[in-house]
Design a protein around this motif. Structure first.
Motif, PDB file in Angstrom:
ATOM      1  N   GLN A 126       0.829  -1.209   0.000  1.00  0.00           N
ATOM      2  CA  GLN A 126       0.000   0.000   0.000  1.00  0.00           C
ATOM      3  C   GLN A 126       0.861   1.256   0.000  1.00  0.00           C
ATOM      4  O   GLN A 126       0.584   2.228  -0.714  1.00  0.00           O
ATOM      5  CB  GLN A 126      -0.931   0.009   1.210  1.00  0.00           C
ATOM      6  CG  GLN A 126      -1.913   1.171   1.231  1.00  0.00           C
ATOM      7  CD  GLN A 126      -2.927   1.105   0.097  1.00  0.00           C
ATOM      8  OE1 GLN A 126      -3.758   0.212   0.039  1.00  0.00           O
ATOM      9  NE2 GLN A 126      -2.862   2.069  -0.821  1.00  0.00           N
ATOM     10  N   ASN A 180       1.012   4.158  -2.830  1.00  0.00           N
ATOM     11  CA  ASN A 180       0.804   5.559  -2.479  1.00  0.00           C
ATOM     12  C   ASN A 180       1.966   6.439  -2.940  1.00  0.00           C
ATOM     13  O   ASN A 180       1.777   7.613  -3.282  1.00  0.00           O
ATOM     14  CB  ASN A 180       0.620   5.708  -0.971  1.00  0.00           C
ATOM     15  CG  ASN A 180      -0.667   5.077  -0.469  1.00  0.00           C
ATOM     16  OD1 ASN A 180      -1.582   4.805  -1.244  1.00  0.00           O
ATOM     17  ND2 ASN A 180      -0.736   4.817   0.827  1.00  0.00           N
ATOM     18  N   LEU A 194      -5.633  -6.635  -0.486  1.00  0.00           N
ATOM     19  CA  LEU A 194      -5.555  -5.602  -1.510  1.00  0.00           C
ATOM     20  C   LEU A 194      -6.055  -6.086  -2.871  1.00  0.00           C
ATOM     21  O   LEU A 194      -5.841  -5.402  -3.880  1.00  0.00           O
ATOM     22  CB  LEU A 194      -4.110  -5.104  -1.657  1.00  0.00           C
ATOM     23  CG  LEU A 194      -3.560  -4.268  -0.496  1.00  0.00           C
ATOM     24  CD1 LEU A 194      -2.067  -3.994  -0.693  1.00  0.00           C
ATOM     25  CD2 LEU A 194      -4.328  -2.953  -0.378  1.00  0.00           C
ATOM     26  N   VAL A 236      -8.218  -3.446  -4.560  1.00  0.00           N
ATOM     27  CA  VAL A 236      -7.421  -2.275  -4.938  1.00  0.00           C
ATOM     28  C   VAL A 236      -6.547  -2.590  -6.149  1.00  0.00           C
ATOM     29  O   VAL A 236      -6.397  -1.774  -7.063  1.00  0.00           O
ATOM     30  CB  VAL A 236      -6.539  -1.826  -3.753  1.00  0.00           C
ATOM     31  CG1 VAL A 236      -5.554  -0.746  -4.185  1.00  0.00           C
ATOM     32  CG2 VAL A 236      -7.410  -1.319  -2.613  1.00  0.00           C
ATOM     33  N   ARG A 237      -5.972  -3.783  -6.166  1.00  0.00           N
ATOM     34  CA  ARG A 237      -5.066  -4.184  -7.250  1.00  0.00           C
ATOM     35  C   ARG A 237      -5.736  -4.088  -8.616  1.00  0.00           C
ATOM     36  O   ARG A 237      -5.093  -3.706  -9.608  1.00  0.00           O
ATOM     37  CB  ARG A 237      -4.587  -5.609  -6.995  1.00  0.00           C
ATOM     38  CG  ARG A 237      -3.760  -6.237  -8.116  1.00  0.00           C
ATOM     39  CD  ARG A 237      -3.306  -7.631  -7.710  1.00  0.00           C
ATOM     40  NE  ARG A 237      -2.686  -8.322  -8.829  1.00  0.00           N
ATOM     41  CZ  ARG A 237      -3.351  -9.100  -9.681  1.00  0.00           C
ATOM     42  NH1 ARG A 237      -4.677  -9.272  -9.552  1.00  0.00           N
ATOM     43  NH2 ARG A 237      -2.715  -9.705 -10.663  1.00  0.00           N
ATOM     44  N   SER A 291      -8.543  -2.294  -9.340  1.00  0.00           N
ATOM     45  CA  SER A 291      -9.386  -1.101  -9.536  1.00  0.00           C
ATOM     46  C   SER A 291      -8.533   0.159  -9.487  1.00  0.00           C
ATOM     47  O   SER A 291      -8.052   0.630 -10.516  1.00  0.00           O
ATOM     48  CB  SER A 291     -10.503  -1.066  -8.489  1.00  0.00           C
ATOM     49  OG  SER A 291      -9.969  -1.093  -7.169  1.00  0.00           O
ATOM     50  N   PHE A 292      -8.323   0.677  -8.288  1.00  0.00           N
ATOM     51  CA  PHE A 292      -7.586   1.932  -8.157  1.00  0.00           C
ATOM     52  C   PHE A 292      -6.182   1.836  -8.750  1.00  0.00           C
ATOM     53  O   PHE A 292      -5.737   2.741  -9.470  1.00  0.00           O
ATOM     54  CB  PHE A 292      -7.497   2.350  -6.689  1.00  0.00           C
ATOM     55  CG  PHE A 292      -8.830   2.661  -6.074  1.00  0.00           C
ATOM     56  CD1 PHE A 292      -9.559   3.774  -6.482  1.00  0.00           C
ATOM     57  CD2 PHE A 292      -9.361   1.850  -5.095  1.00  0.00           C
ATOM     58  CE1 PHE A 292     -10.785   4.076  -5.919  1.00  0.00           C
ATOM     59  CE2 PHE A 292     -10.594   2.128  -4.523  1.00  0.00           C
ATOM     60  CZ  PHE A 292     -11.309   3.244  -4.940  1.00  0.00           C
ATOM     61  N   ALA A 293      -5.478   0.751  -8.444  1.00  0.00           N
ATOM     62  CA  ALA A 293      -4.097   0.625  -8.916  1.00  0.00           C
ATOM     63  C   ALA A 293      -4.031   0.647 -10.443  1.00  0.00           C
ATOM     64  O   ALA A 293      -3.158   1.296 -11.032  1.00  0.00           O
ATOM     65  CB  ALA A 293      -3.458  -0.644  -8.367  1.00  0.00           C
ATOM     66  N   TYR A 340      -4.699   4.171 -11.774  1.00  0.00           N
ATOM     67  CA  TYR A 340      -3.519   5.033 -11.633  1.00  0.00           C
ATOM     68  C   TYR A 340      -2.500   4.707 -12.726  1.00  0.00           C
ATOM     69  O   TYR A 340      -1.844   5.602 -13.270  1.00  0.00           O
ATOM     70  CB  TYR A 340      -2.879   4.851 -10.256  1.00  0.00           C
ATOM     71  CG  TYR A 340      -3.772   5.178  -9.082  1.00  0.00           C
ATOM     72  CD1 TYR A 340      -4.862   6.039  -9.214  1.00  0.00           C
ATOM     73  CD2 TYR A 340      -3.526   4.618  -7.826  1.00  0.00           C
ATOM     74  CE1 TYR A 340      -5.682   6.323  -8.132  1.00  0.00           C
ATOM     75  CE2 TYR A 340      -4.343   4.901  -6.741  1.00  0.00           C
ATOM     76  CZ  TYR A 340      -5.418   5.748  -6.890  1.00  0.00           C
ATOM     77  OH  TYR A 340      -6.227   6.024  -5.825  1.00  0.00           O
TER      78      TYR A 340
END
Length: 259
Positions: free
Chosen positions: A30, A34, A66, A69-70, A72-74, A77
């Protein structure tokens, strides 16, 4: 102007992707994710890309939580990075192509297809998810059955309703929807997350049940559709929800949500 600049950049020979950046001995996935924002702001694009690749390939080894997150958000980005750094787009597509090969080879089929669908969503290339599933559907039906729920949003987007109809298991699917709804309702008792999880749960239950009902209707399984709709009305006595069920019973298939 932005698209023209990107097109010109794509004509310039790109440096080979390297992995000069290395994670610490006890990496915090994480924290690494970030830190990418600072790398981008400093225009350390190669480092940012190396971190994205590392996070995608290794984050779950250290923090299994995660997984969402892996994918979606990651990935979003990573896609943002590709808009200013073309090698990031090249690597993102290579990663997607590798996931596709893993699917067709039957390698860890569920995870590989989940990765493929998420990568294609990020690249706005859902047709590739649909095409890969149709290949499994034609050549390896047992594998297609395993990953149908992952492929369903892309299939719905392409209006492949008859293909979807071959994989519907209404009673089993509806039980899963109820179980998920019950879990969310229990989580909603936590005052810190209650309103958010309830809103999500209501939208998801509405979307899932109306898709199931509508797909049954368009596949000439109206009696099963009415049975599911009747059960759903008893589960949640909400006027807007009942109106959505009425629409589904006419064969109007909703768009998959949240994808």
């Amino acid at each position: 102007m932005k698209s023209c600049l990107f097109a010109l950049l794509c004509l310039i020979p790109l440096p080979a992707f390297t992995e000069d950046w290395q994670p610490p001995e006890d990496p915090d996935p994480q924290a690494i994710l970030n830190s990418i924002r600072n790398d981008v702001q400093a225009k350390e694009y190669e480092t940012a890309l190396a971190k994205h690749v590392w996070f995608y390939e290794n984050a779950l080894k250290y923090q299994p939580g995660l997984s969402g997150v892996r994918l979606s958000f990651a990935l979003s980005y990573w896609k943002n990075l590709s808009e200013v750094y073309p090698p990031a787009l090249k690597k993102l597509k290579e990663t997607r192509d590798e996931a596709s090969r893993h699917v067709l080879d039957g390698k860890n089929i569920w995870q590989s297809f989940q990765d493929l669908a998420a990568l294609n969503r990020t690249l706005d290339e859902d047709t590739r998810t649909k095409d890969t599933f149709l290949l499994l559907h034609q050549q390896q039906p047992p594998m297609a059955k395993k990953v149908f729920l992952l492929a369903e949003p892309a299939l719905l987007k392409a209006r492949e309703y008859q293909v979807c109809g071959q994989y519907l298991e209404p009673e089993k699917s509806y039980r899963m929807m109820i179980q998920s709804r019950q879990v969310n309702q229990r989580l909603a008792k936590n005052p810190r997350i209650g309103p958010r999880i309830l809103e999500f749960s209501d939208k998801k239950f509405t979307n899932d049940t109306t898709i199931l009902v509508a797909l049954l209707v368009v596949n000439d399984r109206a009696e099963e559709a009415r049975t599911i709709a009747d059960q759903a009305r008893q589960e949640w006595k909400n006027a807007e929800f009942h109106k959505a069920l009425d629409s589904a019973l006419t064969g109007e298939v909703p768009t998959s949500w949240p994808y």
